[in-house]
Write a protein that holds these residues in place. Structure first.
Motif, PDB file in Angstrom:
ATOM      1  N   TRP A  66      72.975 116.975  48.664  1.00 28.63           N
ATOM      2  CA  TRP A  66      73.922 117.433  49.693  1.00 28.63           C
ATOM      3  C   TRP A  66      73.113 117.803  50.930  1.00 28.63           C
ATOM      4  O   TRP A  66      72.168 118.586  50.845  1.00 28.63           O
ATOM      5  N   HIS A 182      80.720 126.147  47.766  1.00 30.89           N
ATOM      6  CA  HIS A 182      81.286 125.230  46.770  1.00 30.89           C
ATOM      7  C   HIS A 182      82.599 125.787  46.243  1.00 30.89           C
ATOM      8  O   HIS A 182      82.891 126.972  46.416  1.00 30.89           O
ATOM      9  N   ILE A 192      80.876 120.452  46.467  1.00 27.55           N
ATOM     10  CA  ILE A 192      79.761 121.156  47.082  1.00 27.55           C
ATOM     11  C   ILE A 192      79.786 120.885  48.580  1.00 27.55           C
ATOM     12  O   ILE A 192      79.827 119.738  49.010  1.00 27.55           O
ATOM     13  N   ASP A 195      84.184 125.606  50.702  1.00 29.97           N
ATOM     14  CA  ASP A 195      84.628 126.687  49.819  1.00 29.97           C
ATOM     15  C   ASP A 195      85.922 127.337  50.342  1.00 29.97           C
ATOM     16  O   ASP A 195      86.133 128.515  50.153  1.00 29.97           O
TER      17      ASP A 195
END
Length: 198
Positions: A66, A182, A192, A195
């Motif tokens: 990521w 996440h 990921i 959030d």
């Protein structure tokens, strides 16, 4: 009152050049406006990553990328979760209060995660950017204490982290491992990089 004759050929020529000018203006504007949008590469570099964790067994670790960084997903066993209670007094920042790598509110707990069973962290040491090694086996081992309960060892300068990514006291690493933003899309899907629903 005088009426002047309308010159139809002049009118046609004016309409044609006006339309051609408008089409040309749009043709020039489209590429210019597109420069304001991020490139495909930029979108990919910061895009959230969806991970299927449904097949992970307790004690397993999965690594995904990521933003160009390795992100670890560890499915901790009940024994590993219990060991975190033992390491809490031994770590430098047990409540993740340091701000160099701000920890999301939902991970400011002993297990540093949304769901205790799953630990999500960026696999880069906070000292000099090395990638720590898995040291999940418990007990005495080279470069580790005799009462080792499992975690991570950075081979570059000897920083150690427990299975919640908390750095042990008196080690070169100044901070815990970073917990990226996440959230869970379902029981088996993890996102990921975002959030919003956490």
């Amino acid at each position: 009152m005088l009426m002047s004759e309308v010159d139809n050929s002049k009118r046609t020529w004016m309409m044609a050049t006006g339309c051609a000018g408008a089409v040309g203006g749009v043709a020039v504007a489209v590429p210019f406006v597109k420069t304001f949008s991020p490139s495909e590469r930029a979108l990919a570099a910061g895009a959230a990553v969806e991970v299927d964790i449904g097949g992970m067994k307790p004690g397993e670790k999965l690594t995904v990328e990521w933003r160009g960084k390795p992100v670890w997903i560890v499915r901790r066993t009940p024994e590993q979760l219990e060991a975190l209670k033992k390491t809490t007094p031994q770590v430098a920042d047990p409540e993740s209060k340091r701000t160099a790598y701000p920890t999301p509110e939902y991970a400011k707990n002993e297990h540093r995660s949304i769901k205790p069973e799953y630990f999500v962290a960026v696999g880069i040491c906070s000292h000099l950017g090395c990638s720590p090694s898995d040291k999940f086996q418990t007990g005495a081992q080279p470069s580790l204490p005799d009462d080792w309960t499992g975690g991570f060892l950075c081979p570059c300068h000897g920083s150690t982290f427990d299975l919640a990514g908390r750095v042990f006291k008196n080690k070169p690493a100044p901070d815990n491992l970073e917990v990226p933003p996440h959230m869970y899309l379902s029981d088996t899907k993890l996102l990921i990089g975002e959030d919003k629903k956490a």
